[in-house]
Design a protein around this motif. Structure first.
Motif, PDB file in Angstrom:
ATOM      1  N   GLN A   1       0.821  -1.203   0.000  1.00 21.64           N
ATOM      2  CA  GLN A   1       0.000   0.000   0.000  1.00 21.64           C
ATOM      3  C   GLN A   1       0.864   1.265   0.000  1.00 21.64           C
ATOM      4  O   GLN A   1       0.401   2.307  -0.423  1.00 21.64           O
ATOM      5  N   VAL A   2       2.075   1.152   0.471  1.00 19.45           N
ATOM      6  CA  VAL A   2       2.989   2.298   0.452  1.00 19.45           C
ATOM      7  C   VAL A   2       3.246   2.742  -0.983  1.00 19.45           C
ATOM      8  O   VAL A   2       3.366   3.928  -1.254  1.00 19.45           O
ATOM      9  N   TYR A   3       3.275   1.779  -1.898  1.00 20.99           N
ATOM     10  CA  TYR A   3       3.485   2.069  -3.311  1.00 20.99           C
ATOM     11  C   TYR A   3       2.452   3.076  -3.816  1.00 20.99           C
ATOM     12  O   TYR A   3       2.785   4.044  -4.506  1.00 20.99           O
ATOM     13  N   TYR A   4       1.181   2.849  -3.480  1.00 22.51           N
ATOM     14  CA  TYR A   4       0.116   3.722  -3.945  1.00 22.51           C
ATOM     15  C   TYR A   4       0.163   5.078  -3.251  1.00 22.51           C
ATOM     16  O   TYR A   4      -0.115   6.109  -3.863  1.00 22.51           O
ATOM     17  N   TYR A   5       0.517   5.076  -1.989  1.00 16.45           N
ATOM     18  CA  TYR A   5       0.639   6.344  -1.264  1.00 16.45           C
ATOM     19  C   TYR A   5       1.773   7.180  -1.863  1.00 16.45           C
ATOM     20  O   TYR A   5       1.634   8.393  -2.020  1.00 16.45           O
ATOM     21  N   ASN A   6       2.877   6.539  -2.202  1.00 19.54           N
ATOM     22  CA  ASN A   6       3.985   7.267  -2.828  1.00 19.54           C
ATOM     23  C   ASN A   6       3.567   7.843  -4.178  1.00 19.54           C
ATOM     24  O   ASN A   6       3.931   8.975  -4.524  1.00 19.54           O
ATOM     25  N   ALA A   7       2.802   7.082  -4.937  1.00 21.37           N
ATOM     26  CA  ALA A   7       2.291   7.581  -6.224  1.00 21.37           C
ATOM     27  C   ALA A   7       1.383   8.781  -5.981  1.00 21.37           C
ATOM     28  O   ALA A   7       1.464   9.790  -6.694  1.00 21.37           O
ATOM     29  N   TYR A   8       0.522   8.680  -4.982  1.00 18.19           N
ATOM     30  CA  TYR A   8      -0.359   9.802  -4.631  1.00 18.19           C
ATOM     31  C   TYR A   8       0.461  11.042  -4.271  1.00 18.19           C
ATOM     32  O   TYR A   8       0.165  12.142  -4.750  1.00 18.19           O
ATOM     33  N   GLN A   9       1.474  10.872  -3.454  1.00 26.38           N
ATOM     34  CA  GLN A   9       2.305  12.010  -3.037  1.00 26.38           C
ATOM     35  C   GLN A   9       2.954  12.687  -4.243  1.00 26.38           C
ATOM     36  O   GLN A   9       2.980  13.914  -4.328  1.00 26.38           O
ATOM     37  N   ARG A  10       3.474  11.895  -5.155  1.00 30.19           N
ATOM     38  CA  ARG A  10       4.113  12.471  -6.344  1.00 30.19           C
ATOM     39  C   ARG A  10       3.104  13.212  -7.220  1.00 30.19           C
ATOM     40  O   ARG A  10       3.360  14.315  -7.683  1.00 30.19           O
ATOM     41  N   CYS A  11       1.968  12.595  -7.445  1.00 28.44           N
ATOM     42  CA  CYS A  11       0.946  13.209  -8.299  1.00 28.44           C
ATOM     43  C   CYS A  11       0.340  14.442  -7.628  1.00 28.44           C
ATOM     44  O   CYS A  11      -0.020  15.411  -8.298  1.00 28.44           O
ATOM     45  N   SER A  12       0.256  14.412  -6.328  1.00 27.52           N
ATOM     46  CA  SER A  12      -0.350  15.508  -5.573  1.00 27.52           C
ATOM     47  C   SER A  12       0.416  16.827  -5.747  1.00 27.52           C
ATOM     48  O   SER A  12      -0.163  17.904  -5.691  1.00 27.52           O
ATOM     49  N   ARG A  13       1.695  16.716  -5.988  1.00 31.06           N
ATOM     50  CA  ARG A  13       2.515  17.923  -6.178  1.00 31.06           C
ATOM     51  C   ARG A  13       2.111  18.704  -7.410  1.00 31.06           C
ATOM     52  O   ARG A  13       2.429  19.888  -7.534  1.00 31.06           O
ATOM     53  N   SER A  14       1.410  18.053  -8.321  1.00 30.29           N
ATOM     54  CA  SER A  14       1.033  18.693  -9.581  1.00 30.29           C
ATOM     55  C   SER A  14      -0.381  19.248  -9.573  1.00 30.29           C
ATOM     56  O   SER A  14      -0.855  19.738 -10.591  1.00 30.29           O
ATOM     57  N   ARG A  15      -1.043  19.168  -8.437  1.00 33.86           N
ATOM     58  CA  ARG A  15      -2.429  19.657  -8.375  1.00 33.86           C
ATOM     59  C   ARG A  15      -2.454  21.177  -8.469  1.00 33.86           C
ATOM     60  O   ARG A  15      -1.518  21.849  -8.064  1.00 33.86           O
ATOM     61  N   GLY A  16      -3.524  21.687  -9.005  1.00 37.06           N
ATOM     62  CA  GLY A  16      -3.720  23.126  -9.063  1.00 37.06           C
ATOM     63  C   GLY A  16      -4.456  23.600  -7.814  1.00 37.06           C
ATOM     64  O   GLY A  16      -4.846  22.806  -6.961  1.00 37.06           O
ATOM     65  N   ALA A  17      -4.620  24.893  -7.737  1.00 38.95           N
ATOM     66  CA  ALA A  17      -5.374  25.479  -6.621  1.00 38.95           C
ATOM     67  C   ALA A  17      -6.281  26.566  -7.174  1.00 38.95           C
ATOM     68  O   ALA A  17      -5.935  27.250  -8.135  1.00 38.95           O
ATOM     69  N   GLY A  18      -7.441  26.678  -6.570  1.00 41.05           N
ATOM     70  CA  GLY A  18      -8.393  27.708  -6.960  1.00 41.05           C
ATOM     71  C   GLY A  18      -8.704  28.588  -5.773  1.00 41.05           C
ATOM     72  O   GLY A  18      -8.069  28.478  -4.719  1.00 41.05           O
ATOM     73  N   ASN A  19      -9.675  29.461  -5.931  1.00 40.17           N
ATOM     74  CA  ASN A  19     -10.058  30.357  -4.840  1.00 40.17           C
ATOM     75  C   ASN A  19     -10.564  29.594  -3.611  1.00 40.17           C
ATOM     76  O   ASN A  19     -10.407  30.050  -2.490  1.00 40.17           O
ATOM     77  N   ALA A  20     -11.153  28.436  -3.849  1.00 41.08           N
ATOM     78  CA  ALA A  20     -11.719  27.650  -2.752  1.00 41.08           C
ATOM     79  C   ALA A  20     -10.718  26.660  -2.172  1.00 41.08           C
ATOM     80  O   ALA A  20     -11.040  25.942  -1.239  1.00 41.08           O
ATOM     81  N   GLY A  21      -9.507  26.616  -2.716  1.00 41.08           N
ATOM     82  CA  GLY A  21      -8.498  25.707  -2.186  1.00 41.08           C
ATOM     83  C   GLY A  21      -7.950  24.782  -3.253  1.00 41.08           C
ATOM     84  O   GLY A  21      -8.046  25.064  -4.447  1.00 41.08           O
ATOM     85  N   PRO A  22      -7.383  23.651  -2.817  1.00 43.66           N
ATOM     86  CA  PRO A  22      -6.750  22.738  -3.771  1.00 43.66           C
ATOM     87  C   PRO A  22      -7.773  22.081  -4.688  1.00 43.66           C
ATOM     88  O   PRO A  22      -8.906  21.813  -4.298  1.00 43.66           O
ATOM     89  N   LEU A  23      -7.338  21.834  -5.915  1.00 39.73           N
ATOM     90  CA  LEU A  23      -8.165  21.156  -6.910  1.00 39.73           C
ATOM     91  C   LEU A  23      -7.796  19.669  -6.944  1.00 39.73           C
ATOM     92  O   LEU A  23      -6.708  19.290  -6.507  1.00 39.73           O
ATOM     93  N   PRO A  24      -8.671  18.835  -7.477  1.00 45.14           N
ATOM     94  CA  PRO A  24      -8.343  17.409  -7.594  1.00 45.14           C
ATOM     95  C   PRO A  24      -7.131  17.187  -8.492  1.00 45.14           C
ATOM     96  O   PRO A  24      -6.829  17.995  -9.372  1.00 45.14           O
TER      97      PRO A  24
END
Length: 73
Positions: A1-24
């Motif tokens: 499961q750490v594998y998927y969490y690490n993938a999430y962490q890497r992908c999460s760095r590329s998320r955008g942000a809007g006026n209401a906060g972080p985007l998916p």
């Protein structure tokens, strides 16, 4: 499961942000991750997408609750 969490962490760095906060996390970022790490099998890509998406939804729900909790009444 750490594998998927690490993938999430890497992908999460590329998320955008809007006026209401972080985007998916965009699906394109997960696809780019799969390409970068040579994940070619469709079932593995689907599994990775599902786990990253589930983690992202939990994070966005948490942020929304914190924002609502901290907003002036």
């Amino acid at each position: 499961q750490v594998y998927y969490y690490n993938a999430y962490q890497r992908c999460s760095r590329s998320r955008g942000a809007g006026n209401a906060g972080p985007l998916p996390i965009p699906v394109s970022e997960i696809l780019s991750y799969c390409t970068l790490f040579y994940i070619a099998q469709l079932d593995e890509r689907e599994r990775l997408f599902r786990y990253v998406n589930d983690l992202d939804e939990a994070y966005l729900d948490h942020v929304a609750k914190q924002s609502k909790k901290n907003s002036p009444k």
